[in-house]
Design a protein around this motif. Sequence first.
Motif, short mmCIF file in Angstrom:
data_model
loop_
_atom_site.label_atom_id
_atom_site.label_comp_id
_atom_site.label_asym_id
_atom_site.label_seq_id
_atom_site.Cartn_x
_atom_site.Cartn_y
_atom_site.Cartn_z
N VAL A 92 51.43 -25.91 -59.03
CA VAL A 92 52.49 -25.54 -59.97
C VAL A 92 52.68 -24.03 -60.00
N LEU A 93 51.58 -23.27 -60.03
CA LEU A 93 51.71 -21.82 -60.08
C LEU A 93 52.38 -21.26 -58.83
N ILE A 94 51.97 -21.71 -57.67
CA ILE A 94 52.59 -21.22 -56.43
C ILE A 94 54.07 -21.58 -56.39
N SER A 95 54.41 -22.79 -56.81
CA SER A 95 55.81 -23.21 -56.82
C SER A 95 56.62 -22.38 -57.81
N VAL A 100 60.58 -18.10 -59.24
CA VAL A 100 60.88 -16.89 -60.02
C VAL A 100 61.13 -15.69 -59.12
N PHE A 101 60.27 -15.50 -58.12
CA PHE A 101 60.34 -14.27 -57.33
C PHE A 101 61.15 -14.41 -56.04
N ASN A 102 61.44 -15.63 -55.60
CA ASN A 102 62.16 -15.80 -54.34
C ASN A 102 63.66 -15.96 -54.51
N SER A 178 49.85 -13.89 -54.16
CA SER A 178 50.78 -12.79 -53.91
C SER A 178 51.12 -12.68 -52.42
N LEU A 179 50.13 -12.93 -51.57
CA LEU A 179 50.36 -12.91 -50.13
C LEU A 179 51.35 -14.00 -49.73
N LEU A 180 51.19 -15.20 -50.29
CA LEU A 180 52.11 -16.30 -49.98
C LEU A 180 53.53 -15.96 -50.41
N VAL A 181 53.69 -15.46 -51.62
CA VAL A 181 55.02 -15.19 -52.14
C VAL A 181 55.69 -14.05 -51.38
N SER A 182 54.95 -12.98 -51.10
CA SER A 182 55.54 -11.83 -50.42
C SER A 182 55.96 -12.17 -48.99
N ASP A 184 56.75 -15.14 -47.94
CA ASP A 184 57.87 -16.07 -48.04
C ASP A 184 59.17 -15.33 -48.35
N ILE A 185 59.10 -14.30 -49.19
CA ILE A 185 60.28 -13.49 -49.48
C ILE A 185 60.78 -12.82 -48.20
#
Length: 316
Positions: A92-95, A100-102, A178-182, A184-185
């Motif tokens: 849930v947090l990663i999603s 939110v950030f993508n 943070s690595l996953l989100v960055s 992915d962005i």
Amino acid sequence: MSEAAVTAGTGAGRTKPKWSRTFWRYRWLYFFMLPGIIYYIVYHYVPMFGLVVAFQDYNLMKGISGSPWVGLDNFREVFNSPDFPVLMKNTVLISLYRIVFNMLPDLLLALMLNEIRVRWFKKTIQTLTYGPHFISWIIVYGIMFSFFAPGSGLVTTFFRDMGWGSVDVLTNSDLFRSLLVSTDIWKSTGYGAIIYLAALAGINGEQYEAAAMDGAGRWRQLWHVTLPGVRDVFMLLVILRLGSILDAGFEQVYIFLNVRVYDTGDILDTWIFRRGIEQMDFSVPAAVGVFKSVIGFTLVLGANKLAKRFGGSGIW
């Protein structure tokens, strides 16, 4: 000639039903829809029969028809597992971080590209930002590994040689999300902006002219014309992403995952993969799949209703 005369002339006694006339009128459109319909039936609806595995003690040799039924035992095993709360939290947090950030970078990039008036420069920026989408996650991880590999990466070696200490990125559980989100962005922002660019292209230019005549500058036009023009598209994407909130991006997470970041990076899909493929246990992963589908369907219904309540169009 009256409709009655036409009816009498045909000898049918009655006219064809309206649905029949409509079908014949648009027969070629239905014909071109047929491959897509067949695809969804074969690859999306027929496999739904396999959901019964979630209620069986499935045996690969016996098959679905020969495997014994166990009711809800597989679901109880999932929910009573000590790993389940951690898996749910990470998923849930990663999603949510992705949502939110993508989504905002996609919209911001589309707005900036929409304001560029030099055509060749706009095309160049689009090409540069679209490119990463077509790079596989394995290559992306290879790039990150070449920079941040413990002890041998370019960045870690540079910090070590400069006497600035060690850099721990790939195996640091605090930085894994943070690595996953960055990454992915970086990979998906350019491609995600295409949808917003299409929505921006559909805004009537007369609205901008009317706003300019009323004295609105570029920022006011952006706030009162552009953003309302893409609001429905933004809400639609939010609803769709909420429906897949328990799909936190298996491919990326599985490639980046290592034993030192399991506490913050292990998600439902990676656990399903280990349980189903590596341990050849198909019933429990199937139960998790049913659980994910029910939650996703419920979230889509709720988000759609909420979007309509706040003035959006929703999905239907």
